[in-house]
Design a protein around this motif. Structure first.
Motif, PDB file in Angstrom:
ATOM      1  N   GLY A 286       0.834  -1.207   0.000  1.00  0.00           N
ATOM      2  CA  GLY A 286       0.000   0.000   0.000  1.00  0.00           C
ATOM      3  C   GLY A 286       0.862   1.247   0.000  1.00  0.00           C
ATOM      4  O   GLY A 286       0.632   2.191  -0.764  1.00  0.00           O
ATOM      5  N   GLY A 287       1.868   1.234   0.852  1.00  0.00           N
ATOM      6  CA  GLY A 287       2.753   2.398   0.950  1.00  0.00           C
ATOM      7  C   GLY A 287       3.466   2.669  -0.367  1.00  0.00           C
ATOM      8  O   GLY A 287       3.527   3.812  -0.832  1.00  0.00           O
ATOM      9  N   TRP A 288       3.929   1.595  -0.990  1.00  0.00           N
ATOM     10  CA  TRP A 288       4.641   1.755  -2.262  1.00  0.00           C
ATOM     11  C   TRP A 288       3.699   2.346  -3.311  1.00  0.00           C
ATOM     12  O   TRP A 288       4.033   3.317  -3.992  1.00  0.00           O
ATOM     13  CB  TRP A 288       5.184   0.395  -2.724  1.00  0.00           C
ATOM     14  CG  TRP A 288       6.014   0.485  -3.944  1.00  0.00           C
ATOM     15  CD1 TRP A 288       7.339   0.813  -4.011  1.00  0.00           C
ATOM     16  CD2 TRP A 288       5.586   0.274  -5.293  1.00  0.00           C
ATOM     17  NE1 TRP A 288       7.764   0.821  -5.312  1.00  0.00           N
ATOM     18  CE2 TRP A 288       6.704   0.492  -6.125  1.00  0.00           C
ATOM     19  CE3 TRP A 288       4.355  -0.072  -5.866  1.00  0.00           C
ATOM     20  CZ2 TRP A 288       6.636   0.370  -7.502  1.00  0.00           C
ATOM     21  CZ3 TRP A 288       4.290  -0.198  -7.244  1.00  0.00           C
ATOM     22  CH2 TRP A 288       5.423   0.017  -8.044  1.00  0.00           C
ATOM     23  N   THR A 289       2.485   1.785  -3.377  1.00  0.00           N
ATOM     24  CA  THR A 289       1.507   2.307  -4.344  1.00  0.00           C
ATOM     25  C   THR A 289       1.212   3.781  -4.063  1.00  0.00           C
ATOM     26  O   THR A 289       1.167   4.601  -4.979  1.00  0.00           O
ATOM     27  CB  THR A 289       0.197   1.503  -4.253  1.00  0.00           C
ATOM     28  OG1 THR A 289       0.521   0.121  -4.153  1.00  0.00           O
ATOM     29  CG2 THR A 289      -0.680   1.734  -5.452  1.00  0.00           C
ATOM     30  N   GLY A 290       1.030   4.077  -2.769  1.00  0.00           N
ATOM     31  CA  GLY A 290       0.739   5.455  -2.399  1.00  0.00           C
ATOM     32  C   GLY A 290       1.835   6.410  -2.836  1.00  0.00           C
ATOM     33  O   GLY A 290       1.584   7.488  -3.362  1.00  0.00           O
ATOM     34  N   SER A 291       3.091   5.987  -2.654  1.00  0.00           N
ATOM     35  CA  SER A 291       4.196   6.871  -3.013  1.00  0.00           C
ATOM     36  C   SER A 291       4.270   7.046  -4.530  1.00  0.00           C
ATOM     37  O   SER A 291       4.659   8.099  -5.022  1.00  0.00           O
ATOM     38  CB  SER A 291       5.513   6.317  -2.480  1.00  0.00           C
ATOM     39  OG  SER A 291       5.865   5.141  -3.181  1.00  0.00           O
ATOM     40  N   ARG A 292       3.869   5.987  -5.277  1.00  0.00           N
ATOM     41  CA  ARG A 292       3.843   6.127  -6.752  1.00  0.00           C
ATOM     42  C   ARG A 292       2.802   7.162  -7.172  1.00  0.00           C
ATOM     43  O   ARG A 292       2.937   7.805  -8.196  1.00  0.00           O
ATOM     44  CB  ARG A 292       3.480   4.807  -7.439  1.00  0.00           C
ATOM     45  CG  ARG A 292       4.451   3.649  -7.290  1.00  0.00           C
ATOM     46  CD  ARG A 292       5.775   3.946  -7.859  1.00  0.00           C
ATOM     47  NE  ARG A 292       6.691   4.249  -6.763  1.00  0.00           N
ATOM     48  CZ  ARG A 292       7.952   4.604  -6.901  1.00  0.00           C
ATOM     49  NH1 ARG A 292       8.473   4.736  -8.089  1.00  0.00           N
ATOM     50  NH2 ARG A 292       8.703   4.853  -5.860  1.00  0.00           N
ATOM     51  N   LEU A 293       1.750   7.234  -6.366  1.00  0.00           N
ATOM     52  CA  LEU A 293       0.630   8.100  -6.752  1.00  0.00           C
ATOM     53  C   LEU A 293       0.792   9.533  -6.252  1.00  0.00           C
ATOM     54  O   LEU A 293      -0.124  10.331  -6.370  1.00  0.00           O
ATOM     55  CB  LEU A 293      -0.675   7.524  -6.201  1.00  0.00           C
ATOM     56  CG  LEU A 293      -1.191   6.255  -6.898  1.00  0.00           C
ATOM     57  CD1 LEU A 293      -2.376   5.697  -6.138  1.00  0.00           C
ATOM     58  CD2 LEU A 293      -1.588   6.556  -8.334  1.00  0.00           C
ATOM     59  N   GLY A 352       3.831  11.526   2.490  1.00  0.00           N
ATOM     60  CA  GLY A 352       2.430  11.314   2.858  1.00  0.00           C
ATOM     61  C   GLY A 352       1.830  10.149   2.090  1.00  0.00           C
ATOM     62  O   GLY A 352       1.018   9.392   2.626  1.00  0.00           O
ATOM     63  N   GLY A 353       2.242   9.995   0.824  1.00  0.00           N
ATOM     64  CA  GLY A 353       1.753   8.889   0.004  1.00  0.00           C
ATOM     65  C   GLY A 353       2.146   7.542   0.597  1.00  0.00           C
ATOM     66  O   GLY A 353       1.336   6.619   0.665  1.00  0.00           O
ATOM     67  N   TRP A 354       3.398   7.447   1.075  1.00  0.00           N
ATOM     68  CA  TRP A 354       3.850   6.225   1.752  1.00  0.00           C
ATOM     69  C   TRP A 354       2.983   5.939   2.970  1.00  0.00           C
ATOM     70  O   TRP A 354       2.503   4.826   3.164  1.00  0.00           O
ATOM     71  CB  TRP A 354       5.309   6.371   2.210  1.00  0.00           C
ATOM     72  CG  TRP A 354       6.311   5.865   1.214  1.00  0.00           C
ATOM     73  CD1 TRP A 354       7.099   6.624   0.407  1.00  0.00           C
ATOM     74  CD2 TRP A 354       6.631   4.497   0.926  1.00  0.00           C
ATOM     75  NE1 TRP A 354       7.895   5.813  -0.371  1.00  0.00           N
ATOM     76  CE2 TRP A 354       7.624   4.500  -0.074  1.00  0.00           C
ATOM     77  CE3 TRP A 354       6.161   3.282   1.408  1.00  0.00           C
ATOM     78  CZ2 TRP A 354       8.172   3.332  -0.604  1.00  0.00           C
ATOM     79  CZ3 TRP A 354       6.707   2.111   0.888  1.00  0.00           C
ATOM     80  CH2 TRP A 354       7.699   2.144  -0.120  1.00  0.00           C
ATOM     81  N   ILE A 355       2.791   6.971   3.783  1.00  0.00           N
ATOM     82  CA  ILE A 355       2.054   6.754   5.033  1.00  0.00           C
ATOM     83  C   ILE A 355       0.594   6.418   4.742  1.00  0.00           C
ATOM     84  O   ILE A 355       0.039   5.463   5.291  1.00  0.00           O
ATOM     85  CB  ILE A 355       2.174   8.003   5.945  1.00  0.00           C
ATOM     86  CG1 ILE A 355       3.636   8.204   6.337  1.00  0.00           C
ATOM     87  CG2 ILE A 355       1.307   7.854   7.177  1.00  0.00           C
ATOM     88  CD1 ILE A 355       3.936   9.526   6.982  1.00  0.00           C
ATOM     89  N   LEU A 356      -0.013   7.196   3.836  1.00  0.00           N
ATOM     90  CA  LEU A 356      -1.422   6.965   3.503  1.00  0.00           C
ATOM     91  C   LEU A 356      -1.614   5.557   2.939  1.00  0.00           C
ATOM     92  O   LEU A 356      -2.487   4.813   3.387  1.00  0.00           O
ATOM     93  CB  LEU A 356      -1.895   8.012   2.485  1.00  0.00           C
ATOM     94  CG  LEU A 356      -3.274   7.778   1.878  1.00  0.00           C
ATOM     95  CD1 LEU A 356      -4.364   7.987   2.914  1.00  0.00           C
ATOM     96  CD2 LEU A 356      -3.520   8.672   0.682  1.00  0.00           C
ATOM     97  N   GLY A 357      -0.772   5.201   1.964  1.00  0.00           N
ATOM     98  CA  GLY A 357      -0.894   3.874   1.347  1.00  0.00           C
ATOM     99  C   GLY A 357      -0.662   2.773   2.355  1.00  0.00           C
ATOM    100  O   GLY A 357      -1.393   1.780   2.403  1.00  0.00           O
ATOM    101  N   GLY A 358       0.345   2.964   3.205  1.00  0.00           N
ATOM    102  CA  GLY A 358       0.640   1.981   4.234  1.00  0.00           C
ATOM    103  C   GLY A 358      -0.532   1.806   5.186  1.00  0.00           C
ATOM    104  O   GLY A 358      -0.912   0.688   5.538  1.00  0.00           O
ATOM    105  N   PHE A 359      -1.134   2.926   5.545  1.00  0.00           N
ATOM    106  CA  PHE A 359      -2.282   2.908   6.449  1.00  0.00           C
ATOM    107  C   PHE A 359      -3.439   2.134   5.822  1.00  0.00           C
ATOM    108  O   PHE A 359      -4.050   1.268   6.459  1.00  0.00           O
ATOM    109  CB  PHE A 359      -2.684   4.350   6.761  1.00  0.00           C
ATOM    110  CG  PHE A 359      -3.999   4.497   7.471  1.00  0.00           C
ATOM    111  CD1 PHE A 359      -4.123   4.160   8.813  1.00  0.00           C
ATOM    112  CD2 PHE A 359      -5.110   4.976   6.804  1.00  0.00           C
ATOM    113  CE1 PHE A 359      -5.337   4.297   9.460  1.00  0.00           C
ATOM    114  CE2 PHE A 359      -6.323   5.120   7.451  1.00  0.00           C
ATOM    115  CZ  PHE A 359      -6.443   4.769   8.790  1.00  0.00           C
ATOM    116  N   ILE A 360      -3.704   2.422   4.542  1.00  0.00           N
ATOM    117  CA  ILE A 360      -4.817   1.746   3.872  1.00  0.00           C
ATOM    118  C   ILE A 360      -4.528   0.247   3.762  1.00  0.00           C
ATOM    119  O   ILE A 360      -5.407  -0.587   4.020  1.00  0.00           O
ATOM    120  CB  ILE A 360      -5.085   2.381   2.494  1.00  0.00           C
ATOM    121  CG1 ILE A 360      -5.637   3.804   2.682  1.00  0.00           C
ATOM    122  CG2 ILE A 360      -6.081   1.546   1.694  1.00  0.00           C
ATOM    123  CD1 ILE A 360      -5.700   4.610   1.402  1.00  0.00           C
TER     124      ILE A 360
END
Lengths: 411, 326, 217
Positions: A286-293, A352-360
């Motif tokens: 999730g974190g990785w995806t978030g950081s990509r986005l 924030g993308g890492w954290i958000l994705g990781g959280f999700i």
């Protein structure tokens, strides 16, 4: 702009004309804000008493009607507990942001009450909940799988709201606040349609905003799981009569899981290992995806958009330049300043993308784990996280309240 | 069956809402919206630059932070005055001298000896070309704001925007008379000055001309204060003065024709000695939007010098036919 | 079993409570970054000299939305993007800055030949500016606020041609003070900000204390 304001002596009037003063109406009195907080505390106390002591559905109904009128139609919404999440977040990240005490009160007080009495705030204080409760005419059961999938949405919404508040981008909870326009009898057509659709779907899916959107509900859900007291369906022993089974419009009654430990130990251990691998994996993925986005996520930020527009002046060909660009040009700001601001914001969005994705991802794993590991219990009990303490189920229980009084006195 | 239909309907609505939110958040840029109440000033300011009678040939860049006044003196030297400083350039734009002053100079004039007269808000200071203070006059009063000075062989004319009056003084600072105060008996209309621009100049025939910006006029007065004549009309048309309160500055050529500058619609124009519009020197497209305070001066070669306080330049215009003959 | 569970619950509850207490304590009592005080929290005998750190802890510090006219570019969003119809943003006339001109850049459409109050001459789309003859050559202009939609057309005209006495302001008798102002979200020049409710205006060149305004600022 470029010029300091130069003021002039007014024209010398000879006919005795008196220059009128500029009228400046003052904002809502501060004492009224203090009153809001007092009424919030009072309303929470009353509703908790109604739910836990009186166990009266009627009482909850009248209380929620009062809150709908006071916090909704009279006070016209802002600031509400749901939106206050963003103020709190922004204040934590931006030290220049000044947080009024009422906002802190509206954020903290319902959480504290929930910690002691369950989600009584949702039952009778939140005007959003009250409004949706009123239209839940034909609630249908959704089934646990659908509930779990849709139940993910508030987590994503909460994560996004915190990300956008922390980066100083926007308050998206307020941006998509469906009901405030109804409270004010004044909103854009689009927002009225938004509210209308939500209320129509709310006829069949009770409290759709609370269950599948509300970000504050996520916090209340967590806190409520550890609440000191909580509404019970029956005042005494559950007699397994199943009368309450269909009483909850929100699918928040846990049906008994009577077979204790249905699986052997080996399978259970296997499951636990699998979960303990799955959750870190989902969190990381999730974190990785978030950081990509993060570029897409940052596209909501107006400063980032402005920097992009200055970099790629596509607007020049035929299209008129955006107002943001016009404003930037007249501000006399250097392009480098805009770029460095934007790149700083982009960096924050990357983290924030890492954290958000990781959280999700974590929440996703958690939901799967919860469904895999069923917990044994014999009675019909409200799910402490999901239950709104609306007290509908209480009326369905054939066990009389006077029994509870006796029991209560014993303990 | 019916129940299922309800659920599907409600779910579809709910999903549509969520999709709408996602679309609105990520794929909607508010910048693209246009302004339904746009007031486009650019159309008012359009002008055909080939139609100008003058062409800009050079700029003199200054280092003063805020410039308010421009004047020309002996040998066509250029004098600039502003907040806390004065600069002197020769006719080719080479810096000859700069010195600090205490306070803000709102306007500047140069007499035949090369002394620099500075309007320091409520009083006059006279310095020589090297910056040495020769004389300081006493204040004209608390509300005074000196916005223009003209010096002849025997008199100094001072425009006071704060008190809405022109003073005629002798060269040592003694006031002789006040000109232009409203007086129905002498048929003096009185100056209306809604913004801090109030210019005056002495024509080659030695007559005194003063702007009455609130009436969009240039007014001619005798030295003893009699109102003689006036010309000028309000309007945005090219031959008129646009509102509010224009022209902000003017100066005169040797043949007595007027060069005027306006704010609002930033432009420099030429009128004949009789006040008939004759030509455009510069259209608004030559200036940044919102440029104000285009002080004007001319030199012996009949070049037009305009102070651009936004670009911090003195912009020099010459007649197109002169350019060809050069 | 239940006792152990109960104990764990109590433990978690206690830590949540402590966490919430810590959070609110930090938010209430934390010291803001040191900076110029642009605000008026009614600090009596302003203690700026004593290293005042904003925000001060135990004041209600209510904030309201306001727009800074010096950053406004009159884009029209105030008229279109407010949650209220008509907008809570109105044109406000600072009479102290007005030149009382006959040819008012905020009142007349460009190119108006006859300066009278005919509707077709007026720049305002709702004819919300009232023009009244005072004495030669002065005219008074008054905003009819119920008619004003806050589009800023007159503001643009006034600041381009005149003194800039017409300015847009959030009117607090109408503003419902949304947690996030929807105009602020879309304001292209970032002119909107939260200001202390005790000092809720950001008018340019306006000084309540000074009745006779000064030429030298």
């Amino acid at each position: 702009m470029v010029f300091a304001v130069q003021r002039f002596p007014k024209p010398e009037f000879e006919t005795g004309y008196l220059q009128p003063g500029t009228l400046l109406p003052s904002p809502r009195a501060e004492i009224l804000a203090a009153m809001d907080v007092a009424i919030l505390v009072l309303a929470l106390s009353v509703i908790s008493w109604i739910v836990l002591k009186k166990r009266s559905r009627k009482g909850v109904f009248w209380m929620s009607l009062f809150s709908l009128i006071y916090f909704g139609f009279y006070r016209e919404g802002c600031v509400c507990s749901i939106g206050s999440i963003q103020n709190i977040t922004l204040a934590l990240f931006d030290h220049t942001f000044i947080l009024p005490l009422t906002v802190i009160a509206f954020f903290i007080i319902p959480l504290i009450f929930t910690l002691f009495f369950g989600r009584t705030f949702c039952a009778g204080v939140c005007p959003f909940g009250a409004l949706q409760d009123l239209v839940a005419f034909r609630p249908q059961k959704l089934g646990s799988r659908l509930n779990a999938v849709l139940g993910m949405v508030p987590y994503i919404y909460l994560g996004l709201a915190i990300l956008y508040a922390a980066t100083g981008t926007d308050f998206i909870i307020c941006r998509y606040d469906p009901f405030v326009g109804i409270f004010r009898f004044n909103a854009s057509f689009g927002m009225f349609v938004f509210a209308g659709i939500l209320l129509i779907s709310g006829i069949f899916i009770a409290r759709p905003y609370c269950r599948f959107l509300c970000p504050y509900g996520v916090l209340l859900n967590w806190v409520s799981r550890f609440s000191r007291r909580h509404i019970t369906i029956t005042p005494a022993e559950c007699i397994q009569c199943r009368l309450c089974e269909d009483s909850c419009p929100y699918d928040a009654i846990d049906i008994p899981v009577t077979t204790k430990d249905p699986e052997n130990r080996k399978i259970r251990v296997k499951k636990l290992i699998w979960i303990s691998l799955l959750i870190p994996f989902l969190t990381f993925a999730g974190g990785w995806t978030g950081s990509r986005l993060h570029i897409t996520l940052a596209g909501v930020n107006s400063k980032v958009r402005l920097a992009e527009e200055i970099l790629t002046p596509a607007a020049g060909q035929g299209q008129p330049e955006s107002l943001g660009l016009t404003a930037y040009k007249s501000s006399g700001k250097a392009a480098e300043e805009v770029y460095s601001e934007a790149s700083e914001i982009l960096d924050r969005f990357y983290n924030g993308g890492w954290i958000l994705g990781g959280f999700i991802g974590l929440v996703f794993g958690w939901v799967i784990a919860e469904r895999m590991l069923s917990k044994w219990h014999t009675d019909y009990i409200p799910n402490k996280g999901a239950c709104y303490s609306c007290a509908r189920c209480v009326d369905f229980c054939p066990v009389k309240t006077d029994l509870s009084e006796i029991k209560h006195e014993k303990t | 069956m019916k129940q299922k239909a309800f659920i599907i309907l409600a779910l579809a609505l709910l999903l549509a809402l969520i999709l709408f939110m996602v679309k609105d958040l990520f794929y909607n840029s508010p910048e693209k919206k246009t302004n339904p109440y746009a007031y486009d000033l650019r159309t008012l300011k359009k002008g055909d630059t080939t139609q100008t009678a003058y062409i800009e040939t050079r700029q003199v860049h200054t280092r003063l932070p805020e410039i308010h006044g421009l004047a020309t003196g002996i040998n066509d030297w250029i004098y600039l005055a502003g907040d806390n400083g004065v600069e002197i350039y020769d006719q080719a734009g080479i810096l000859k001298n700069r010195f600090d002053i205490t306070g803000n100079a709102g306007c500047v004039a140069v007499d035949k000896h090369g002394n620099i007269w500075l309007g320091m808000e409520d009083h006059i200071e006279i310095r020589n070309a090297s910056g040495k203070q020769i004389k300081t006059w006493k204040s004209f009063g608390e509300e005074s704001f000196i916005s223009s000075i003209a010096v002849t062989d025997s008199f100094a004319f001072i425009a006071d925007a704060g008190r809405k009056v022109v003073y005629r003084c002798d060269l040592s600072g003694n006031m002789i008379n006040r000109i232009g105060e409203k007086d129905p008996v002498r048929k003096i209309p009185g100056f209306i000055i809604p913004s801090p621009y109030f210019d005056l100049a002495i024509a080659p025939d030695r007559s005194l001309w003063v702007v009455n910006p609130g009436r969009y006029e240039l007014e001619k007065y005798s030295y003893d204060g009699s109102f003689l004549t006036s010309w000028g009309e309000p309007g945005i048309g090219i031959g008129r003065f646009c509102g509010c309160c224009n022209p902000s500055h003017f100066t005169l050529l040797r043949d007595g024709s007027f060069i005027t500058s306006e704010k609002g619609i930033e432009r420099i124009k030429i009128y004949s000695a009789e006040g008939k519009f004759s030509a455009v020197v510069a259209f608004p497209s030559s200036f940044e939007e919102g440029t104000r305070g285009l002080d004007l001066a001319t030199d012996s070669r009949e070049r037009i010098l305009a102070l651009d306080p936004v670009k911090k330049q003195v912009r020099i215009f010459i007649r197109k036919k002169d350019q060809k003959s050069n | 079993m239940p006792t152990r569970r109960e104990f764990l619950n109590t433990l978690v509850r206690g830590s949540i409570l402590a966490g919430l207490g810590l959070l609110s304590g930090a938010l209430i009592f934390r010291k803001g970054k040191e900076r110029e005080c642009g605000f008026d929290f009614n600090c009596k005998n302003c203690p700026r000299s004593n290293d005042c750190l904003l925000p001060r802890p135990l004041e209600s510090r209510q904030m309201v939305w306001q727009l800074d006219p010096s950053r406004c570019i009159q884009c029209g969003r105030c008229a279109t993007d407010c949650v209220l119809t008509p907008s809570a943003v109105k044109c406000v006339h600072v009479y102290a800055m007005c030149g009382y001109c006959d040819l008012c850049g905020g009142y007349f459409k460009p190119g108006t030949k006859v300066l009278d109050t005919a509707a077709e001459n007026q720049l305002c789309p709702t004819n919300a500016i009232k023009r009244k003859f005072v004495e030669d050559p002065f005219f008074e202009y008054t905003i009819d606020e119920p008619l004003c939609i806050g589009c800023g057309k007159c503001v643009k005209g006034c600041s381009a041609f005149g003194n800039g006495s017409l300015q847009l302001q959030v009117r607090h008798d109408r503003c419902v003070n949304c947690n996030q102002c929807s105009i602020a979200r879309n304001c292209p020049s970032g002119a909107f900000s939260r200001v202390p409710a005790s000092n809720p205006t950001l008018l340019r060149g306006f000084d309540q204390k000074q009745t006779t305004t000064n030429i030298k600022q």
